[in-house]
Design a protein around this motif. Sequence first.
Motif, short mmCIF file in Angstrom:
data_model
loop_
_atom_site.label_atom_id
_atom_site.label_comp_id
_atom_site.label_asym_id
_atom_site.label_seq_id
_atom_site.Cartn_x
_atom_site.Cartn_y
_atom_site.Cartn_z
N THR A 145 -1.92 12.96 -11.24
CA THR A 145 -1.35 12.25 -10.16
C THR A 145 -0.08 11.45 -10.55
OG1 THR A 145 -3.81 11.79 -9.71
CG2 THR A 145 -2.20 9.88 -9.08
N SER A 146 0.54 11.26 -9.52
CA SER A 146 1.80 10.54 -9.56
C SER A 146 1.50 9.19 -8.93
CB SER A 146 2.93 11.06 -8.84
OG SER A 146 4.18 10.23 -8.45
N MET A 147 1.61 8.01 -9.88
CA MET A 147 1.04 6.69 -9.60
C MET A 147 1.88 6.11 -8.33
SD MET A 147 0.75 3.19 -11.85
CE MET A 147 -0.90 3.42 -12.61
N ILE A 148 1.25 5.64 -7.42
CA ILE A 148 1.68 4.89 -6.33
C ILE A 148 0.55 3.65 -6.07
CG2 ILE A 148 2.19 4.97 -3.96
CD1 ILE A 148 2.34 8.14 -3.89
N ILE A 149 1.12 2.62 -6.13
CA ILE A 149 0.34 1.33 -5.90
C ILE A 149 0.81 0.53 -4.55
CG2 ILE A 149 -0.66 1.08 -8.01
CD1 ILE A 149 2.12 -1.03 -7.01
N ASP A 150 -0.01 -0.25 -3.98
CA ASP A 150 0.12 -1.07 -3.10
C ASP A 150 0.48 -2.73 -3.53
OD1 ASP A 150 0.42 -2.97 -0.82
OD2 ASP A 150 -1.65 -2.35 0.01
N PRO A 151 1.58 -2.92 -3.43
CA PRO A 151 1.92 -4.51 -3.96
C PRO A 151 1.26 -5.59 -3.40
CG PRO A 151 4.01 -3.26 -3.55
CD PRO A 151 2.85 -2.46 -2.88
N GLY A 152 0.61 -5.27 -2.10
CA GLY A 152 -0.13 -6.23 -1.38
C GLY A 152 -1.66 -6.17 -1.74
N LYS A 153 -2.06 -5.27 -2.79
CA LYS A 153 -3.50 -4.99 -3.02
C LYS A 153 -3.74 -4.55 -4.37
CE LYS A 153 -7.95 -4.48 -1.76
NZ LYS A 153 -8.74 -5.22 -1.07
N PRO A 154 -3.54 -5.51 -5.29
CA PRO A 154 -3.40 -5.31 -6.75
C PRO A 154 -4.81 -4.74 -7.40
CG PRO A 154 -3.32 -7.48 -6.51
CD PRO A 154 -3.47 -7.03 -5.01
N THR A 155 -4.88 -4.19 -8.24
CA THR A 155 -6.30 -3.75 -8.91
C THR A 155 -6.98 -4.91 -9.29
OG1 THR A 155 -4.73 -1.92 -9.91
CG2 THR A 155 -6.99 -2.44 -10.64
#
Length: 604
Positions: free
Chosen positions: A421-431
Motif C-alpha cells: 500500500t502507498s499511504m494516502i490519508i485525509d487531513p480532515g479525518k485523522p486516525t
Amino acid sequence: MKSIVTFGAALLGLSTTTVFGFALPNGLMSPNTKHLVPRFEERQSACVNGPTTRNCWSAGFDSSTNNYVSWPNGKTVTYDISITNTTCNPDGHGARVCLLMNGKLPGPALIANWGDTLRVTIRNKMQHNGTSIHWHGLRQLNSNIQDGVNGITECALAPGDSKTYQFRLTEYGTTWFHSHFSGQYGDGVIGSIQINGPATANYDLDLGPYVLQDWYYMTAFQAGSIAFQNGQVGGGPPTGDNILINGTNKNAQGGGAYNRVTLTPNKTHRLRIINAAIDASLRVSLDGHNFTVIANDLVPVVPYNTSYLQVGIGQRYDVIINANRPAGNYWFRADAEGLCQSANNGIGRAIFTYQGTTVADPTSSAQPNPPTTCANPKSTPKIAINVPSAQFQQQAQNLPVAFGPVASNGQNLVLWTVNGTSMIIDPGKPTVQYVAEGNTSYPPSYNVVSVSDAATWTYWVIQQAAGAPPIAHPIHLHGHDSYVLGTGSGTFSAANIPQLTFTNPPRRDVIFLPGGGWLVIAFPTDNPGAWLMHCHIAFHVSMGLSVQFLEKKSQINLPAKNSEWYNTCQNWKNYQANKPVYPQDDSGLKKRWPPVMGGMGAEI
C-alpha cells in the motif's frame, strides 16, 4: 505466524507478551528493572550543572537518570509562531517563494529545560495552505494528539486558523520541529528545539542548534512533482541547488554569505547539529578538529570521538569541539553524502574562527580518513536498557516493503509501498478521530498496523524488496526511540540473528535502512497512540513509504468534546467546503501525485 527462516522482502512485525519491568504509578512499564525511579527520600541534593559538572542537573536527576520513567517537574514555557507566505533569498541566488516561521529561515529556536511543559501557539497566516506542525523525536508520552501529524493525530490547520500545542519535555538534548503537511518544510517551515539538561561529558560553552538543510531554487512543491514524474520513467528526484547552514551559504557565483562561528581558544564548545534536509543525507566535519559525540537523537551516549559524521535526514548529533588548534579560520563542511545515494549541486560551508583572529576564507584541508560506507556509528546509550530476545525467532509476520506499480486514483503508478500500500490519508479525518468514534473501518490507504494490547515489546524487520532502488532510507519512528538491533545487506534470514544486539543496543528515532539491505528495530509498547513510521526523504514519503502503528488504542488520551482539537477539524472542513484555490493534491504528509481532483474526500 511464520518462521523467521521463511522471510522474503518484508517489513516483519512481532510482539512479545512476556512482562519485563515493574508497574509505575501512571500504569507504564519500565523497559527493565535496573533503573528504578528513586523514592523521594532517597534523592540526594543536586550538584550544580556547570562546565566541570555537566553530569549534574537537579535534586535526584542527572545523566544517570532513566528519562523513560523519571523527569523533573519544570515550568511552562510559551512561544507564539506565525507562518506566512513570503519570499526569501538565503544564499544570494535570488528571491523565491518561501513559507517562513516568524519570518526567519530557519524558524525560531525553542529553548526550555528538561521536565518543562512547552506550549506553542501556531498561527496559519498563509493564504491558501493548510499546515500541521510535528515536534520531531519528542516522545509525546500519553499526549499522542499533540504529535502534529494531520491525517493521523489531528486535522490540518486551515488558513487564518490557530491552535496551541502543549506537551511535557520528558527528554533532553537537541531536536527540531517542522510542517508535516505536503512539501511545506522544504520551503522553510522548520525550527529547532534545545532542551537543556545534563550531559555525558563536560564542556565550557554551548553554541546552540546548528541547522543544516538542502535548498532548491524551485519550490518544494515543484520538486515533488518532478520527483514523481521522474519516478514513472525510472529516474530520480531533482538535485538540490545548495546546502544551507543556519539559513545561509554562498551560491555558485559567489553571492550570499557563509555562516560564521567564533571559537574561544582552549575552551570546549557544544554544537547541536540537525539535518533538516528534504533529500540529502550529509557528511559533516570541521577541518583540523574532531567531534566528541555525547548524544544522538535525544539519547545521551557514552562519549566517542570521530572526525566525520554521516547525518541522515531528521537525525541530530550533540558534539563537543575542543578549540586547542592553532588560532585561525577553519572550514565547517556539510556535503551531500554520495555513499548514501545523496547528491546536491552545492557544497555546505561555514567558517569557524578562533576569537582574536580576523575572519577570512579558510585555507584548511578536510579531515583525513573519510567514511567508506553509509552507516551510523554503533553508539552506546548512557542508560543501559536490554531488549528481550527469547521470542524473536518464533513470531513473525510479513509486510512487504517495495517500489513498484500500485493502483491509485484509477491509474497504475510507480510508488513506494509498505505491505503493498502507498499511504494516502485525509487531513480532515485523522486516525485518532476513527478511534474516538469507535470506527475500525480504517481506509486501506491509511496503512494501519495494530499492535497487540498484550505486548510489552514489538519488533520489526524492515527489508528492502528485490528490485527496489538500493537507496539508504532514513527511517523515522514517532512516539518512541527505535532500539536498533542490527542492519545488514541482502535479505534478512535466520542466519543473521547472531548479528543482532539485544544487550543495550543503540537507540535513536531516525536510523538508516541500508540500500538493498535490512534494518531490525524494537520498541516497548508503552505509549498509547497512532504513531507514524516513515522514510524522512520527503520525495519517498510523498510516494507512500509510510506505515502507522495503532498502539493500545483503548488507552489513548482522546481530545475532549468541543475542544480546540474538534474546532480545528470543523474549521478545516469549512475551508474545504469553500473550494480552496489549490485543490488538494497530497496525502497530508508529503506530496502525492497525481492530484486528486475535487479533494481527498472524493477518493477515501
